[in-house]
Motif scaffolding. Sequence first.
Motif, PDB file in Angstrom:
ATOM      1  N   PRO A  92      65.197 -47.062 -13.525  1.00  0.00           N
ATOM      2  CA  PRO A  92      64.302 -47.164 -12.366  1.00  0.00           C
ATOM      3  C   PRO A  92      64.828 -48.197 -11.371  1.00  0.00           C
ATOM      4  O   PRO A  92      65.421 -49.209 -11.759  1.00  0.00           O
ATOM      5  CB  PRO A  92      62.972 -47.617 -12.979  1.00  0.00           C
ATOM      6  N   ALA A  93      64.617 -47.930 -10.107  1.00  0.00           N
ATOM      7  CA  ALA A  93      65.162 -48.818  -9.077  1.00  0.00           C
ATOM      8  C   ALA A  93      64.592 -50.221  -9.203  1.00  0.00           C
ATOM      9  O   ALA A  93      65.302 -51.206  -8.966  1.00  0.00           O
ATOM     10  CB  ALA A  93      64.868 -48.240  -7.690  1.00  0.00           C
ATOM     11  N   TYR A  94      63.310 -50.345  -9.587  1.00  0.00           N
ATOM     12  CA  TYR A  94      62.736 -51.687  -9.678  1.00  0.00           C
ATOM     13  C   TYR A  94      63.325 -52.474 -10.840  1.00  0.00           C
ATOM     14  O   TYR A  94      63.448 -53.697 -10.765  1.00  0.00           O
ATOM     15  CB  TYR A  94      61.202 -51.620  -9.769  1.00  0.00           C
ATOM     16  N   VAL A  95      63.734 -51.801 -11.912  1.00  0.00           N
ATOM     17  CA  VAL A  95      64.411 -52.501 -13.015  1.00  0.00           C
ATOM     18  C   VAL A  95      65.779 -52.991 -12.567  1.00  0.00           C
ATOM     19  O   VAL A  95      66.186 -54.120 -12.872  1.00  0.00           O
ATOM     20  CB  VAL A  95      64.519 -51.575 -14.236  1.00  0.00           C
ATOM     21  N   SER A  96      66.505 -52.153 -11.838  1.00  0.00           N
ATOM     22  CA  SER A  96      67.799 -52.580 -11.300  1.00  0.00           C
ATOM     23  C   SER A  96      67.632 -53.769 -10.357  1.00  0.00           C
ATOM     24  O   SER A  96      68.468 -54.684 -10.333  1.00  0.00           O
ATOM     25  CB  SER A  96      68.459 -51.407 -10.573  1.00  0.00           C
ATOM     26  N   ALA A  97      66.546 -53.787  -9.586  1.00  0.00           N
ATOM     27  CA  ALA A  97      66.301 -54.906  -8.673  1.00  0.00           C
ATOM     28  C   ALA A  97      66.084 -56.202  -9.439  1.00  0.00           C
ATOM     29  O   ALA A  97      66.588 -57.263  -9.028  1.00  0.00           O
ATOM     30  CB  ALA A  97      65.088 -54.597  -7.793  1.00  0.00           C
ATOM     31  N   TYR A  98      65.369 -56.170 -10.554  1.00  0.00           N
ATOM     32  CA  TYR A  98      65.161 -57.373 -11.352  1.00  0.00           C
ATOM     33  C   TYR A  98      66.496 -57.911 -11.859  1.00  0.00           C
ATOM     34  O   TYR A  98      66.760 -59.122 -11.823  1.00  0.00           O
ATOM     35  CB  TYR A  98      64.247 -57.096 -12.548  1.00  0.00           C
ATOM     36  N   ALA A  99      67.356 -57.003 -12.337  1.00  0.00           N
ATOM     37  CA  ALA A  99      68.637 -57.430 -12.907  1.00  0.00           C
ATOM     38  C   ALA A  99      69.536 -58.055 -11.845  1.00  0.00           C
ATOM     39  O   ALA A  99      70.096 -59.145 -12.041  1.00  0.00           O
ATOM     40  CB  ALA A  99      69.332 -56.235 -13.565  1.00  0.00           C
ATOM     41  N   TYR A 100      69.679 -57.398 -10.703  1.00  0.00           N
ATOM     42  CA  TYR A 100      70.590 -57.903  -9.679  1.00  0.00           C
ATOM     43  C   TYR A 100      70.074 -59.175  -9.014  1.00  0.00           C
ATOM     44  O   TYR A 100      70.865 -59.982  -8.536  1.00  0.00           O
ATOM     45  CB  TYR A 100      70.843 -56.822  -8.630  1.00  0.00           C
ATOM     46  N   THR A 101      68.764 -59.347  -8.974  1.00  0.00           N
ATOM     47  CA  THR A 101      68.231 -60.590  -8.408  1.00  0.00           C
ATOM     48  C   THR A 101      68.685 -61.795  -9.222  1.00  0.00           C
ATOM     49  O   THR A 101      69.064 -62.832  -8.669  1.00  0.00           O
ATOM     50  CB  THR A 101      66.701 -60.530  -8.353  1.00  0.00           C
ATOM     51  N   ASP A 102      68.650 -61.665 -10.527  1.00  0.00           N
ATOM     52  CA  ASP A 102      69.140 -62.761 -11.366  1.00  0.00           C
ATOM     53  C   ASP A 102      70.652 -62.898 -11.266  1.00  0.00           C
ATOM     54  O   ASP A 102      71.178 -64.012 -11.183  1.00  0.00           O
ATOM     55  CB  ASP A 102      68.731 -62.521 -12.821  1.00  0.00           C
ATOM     56  N   PHE A 103      71.368 -61.801 -11.245  1.00  0.00           N
ATOM     57  CA  PHE A 103      72.834 -61.836 -11.234  1.00  0.00           C
ATOM     58  C   PHE A 103      73.379 -62.428  -9.939  1.00  0.00           C
ATOM     59  O   PHE A 103      74.396 -63.129  -9.937  1.00  0.00           O
ATOM     60  CB  PHE A 103      73.360 -60.415 -11.432  1.00  0.00           C
ATOM     61  N   LEU A 104      72.697 -62.152  -8.823  1.00  0.00           N
ATOM     62  CA  LEU A 104      73.185 -62.579  -7.517  1.00  0.00           C
ATOM     63  C   LEU A 104      72.351 -63.713  -6.918  1.00  0.00           C
ATOM     64  O   LEU A 104      72.364 -63.905  -5.702  1.00  0.00           O
ATOM     65  CB  LEU A 104      73.186 -61.387  -6.547  1.00  0.00           C
ATOM     66  N   GLN A 105      71.655 -64.464  -7.751  1.00  0.00           N
ATOM     67  CA  GLN A 105      70.885 -65.580  -7.225  1.00  0.00           C
ATOM     68  C   GLN A 105      71.809 -66.664  -6.658  1.00  0.00           C
ATOM     69  O   GLN A 105      72.996 -66.749  -7.008  1.00  0.00           O
ATOM     70  CB  GLN A 105      70.003 -66.159  -8.321  1.00  0.00           C
ATOM     71  N   VAL A 298      72.268 -52.925 -17.073  1.00  0.00           N
ATOM     72  CA  VAL A 298      71.937 -53.003 -18.497  1.00  0.00           C
ATOM     73  C   VAL A 298      72.565 -54.245 -19.114  1.00  0.00           C
ATOM     74  O   VAL A 298      71.929 -54.946 -19.920  1.00  0.00           O
ATOM     75  CB  VAL A 298      72.410 -51.720 -19.217  1.00  0.00           C
ATOM     76  N   ALA A 299      73.815 -54.545 -18.748  1.00  0.00           N
ATOM     77  CA  ALA A 299      74.473 -55.742 -19.285  1.00  0.00           C
ATOM     78  C   ALA A 299      73.737 -57.012 -18.867  1.00  0.00           C
ATOM     79  O   ALA A 299      73.569 -57.947 -19.665  1.00  0.00           O
ATOM     80  CB  ALA A 299      75.927 -55.785 -18.815  1.00  0.00           C
ATOM     81  N   ILE A 300      73.274 -57.069 -17.618  1.00  0.00           N
ATOM     82  CA  ILE A 300      72.533 -58.245 -17.144  1.00  0.00           C
ATOM     83  C   ILE A 300      71.222 -58.388 -17.904  1.00  0.00           C
ATOM     84  O   ILE A 300      70.842 -59.494 -18.335  1.00  0.00           O
ATOM     85  CB  ILE A 300      72.278 -58.133 -15.627  1.00  0.00           C
ATOM     86  N   LEU A 301      70.505 -57.285 -18.092  1.00  0.00           N
ATOM     87  CA  LEU A 301      69.239 -57.343 -18.816  1.00  0.00           C
ATOM     88  C   LEU A 301      69.446 -57.753 -20.268  1.00  0.00           C
ATOM     89  O   LEU A 301      68.658 -58.533 -20.827  1.00  0.00           O
ATOM     90  CB  LEU A 301      68.541 -55.984 -18.749  1.00  0.00           C
ATOM     91  N   LEU A 302      70.509 -57.248 -20.896  1.00  0.00           N
ATOM     92  CA  LEU A 302      70.804 -57.659 -22.274  1.00  0.00           C
ATOM     93  C   LEU A 302      71.124 -59.147 -22.351  1.00  0.00           C
ATOM     94  O   LEU A 302      70.702 -59.845 -23.282  1.00  0.00           O
ATOM     95  CB  LEU A 302      71.980 -56.835 -22.822  1.00  0.00           C
TER      96      LEU A 302
END
Length: 551
Positions: A92-105, A298-302
Amino acid sequence: MHIIGLLAVLIALPLFGILAAWFGLDAAGIDNLRQQMQTVLPGYLATSGWLALMVPLGVVLVGGAAAVTVSLFEFRGRRWLSWALLLPMAMPAYVSAYAYTDFLQYAGAVQSTLRGWFPGWRMDVRGLPGAVCMFVFTLYPYAYLLARNALSERGMHLMEAARMLGTPLSERIRRVALPLARPALAAGAALALMETLADYGVSAYFGLTTFTTGIYKAWVVLDDRIGAAQYASLLLLFVSVLLWLERREQGRMRFAATRGARGSEGAEARLPHLSGAQTLAAWAVCGLPVLLGFVLPVAILLQLWAGQWGSGDAAMPAFDLARYAGWVWNSFRFGGMAALAAIVLALGLCFALRGAHLPRLQGLVLRLTARLAGMGYAIPGSVIAVGILLPVAWLQALWPAAGLGVLLTASSLGVIYAYLVRFTAVAVQSVESGYTRIPASLDEAARTLGSSRAVIAWRLHMPLLWRSLAVAALMVFVDVVKELPATLLLRPFDTDTLAVIAHNLARDERLGEAALPALSIVLVGLAPVLLVMRALDGRRRADLQSALPPA
């Protein structure tokens, strides 16, 4: 007949509820609408308009390039990439948004490294460009899958014919492949656009002012029911136009994909083989969408989940595990109830449509009901939720003792009803597909032997339809688990699903805790993706067998 009519009314009730809000406008309502047009409405129009323009363009470019590459060229890893390109459908797009927000903070490793290389560098993923990227890399499989099917049906054969006429490769792609795939790409872009307009998670998390966030804010925050209905009606009008355009392109796509002798096409056509730098380019075109749309999130969430589990406060206490089990149970309970109700409704509707010699009025009502059920999937969940709550509020004001508001908002009935309005179309499509494989002559033979319609449905159709029913239940179940806006507006008090809790935790910047429910949603979403992969693989094997000469 009465049951079918009631079904039609129930499916259409949210739409009528939204449209009826315009008939109750008074002077205060008109003044409120004028103020909205001067304040928030231009922002909703601008943001939604930019998303409506950029997301389909990106989906067509990414999905179309990948479809052309895997359909018209042979290179190492092609078969693996052709399936891997479907994996972002589970994200889902909102799950991808959560992951990239942390990765690109700002304080993260990526931006810190870039600031070391380029002093003054600053990038904020929480904005319109970031939202466009989230949607493009999670929704491009719509365009990819449809374009790939269109090109695989006749693309190789026509490309081979153009090659034999001496047409250069670039001209073959421009003048043969792209026109052939254009209706499919347009249909995929329309589907992606409807998903974008229906989104609430990305827009709310990134702070964007779209129609969906406006609906939620007007209803929940400002308690402005008429304003929420007006926003919903505008969004409904836009989606209806898109749905009409998508159906027109689907009709053109079916015409463009008219098949000839598939066996001869598969036997004669040979894909150009890529090597060296061309293979690297093909891997970049097909591999980057998979990397950015599925592997990296998925890698970021893991990593977030592992960090949360292994931190000092993280050995997850039993209480947290119990709460997680409750979220899973609510998601599975809602999904199971909605899936069961949807397949029952779809089976009854499709069986009624299959009846021979229906009276004209009854046939008209059945077709209208099927069309309304099919339209529900294209309507955003927030629009359906407002369409349910608004009539209930009116009825509650007229008959306070009836307790309709409590019945729909303090129990699971309201949210299940919204799921049925939105996702019955998925079940109807699958059951209709199953019925096309049952010859009508079987029904005639059973009636000749004296079997009633109930016996025919139970003892003849059910054993032949179980695969279609299982697929329908699975698709509805997964869609319910991922649904966010309708669940947010209609869920009973203190009842959270995986989608709701992931959104709430991410909104509170507790991304480590949001990782586990987000990963669970992705895991559930993989089921239909694997089903599509298996179906495509089975069709490919059948095509190869049809291309073999007879023994």
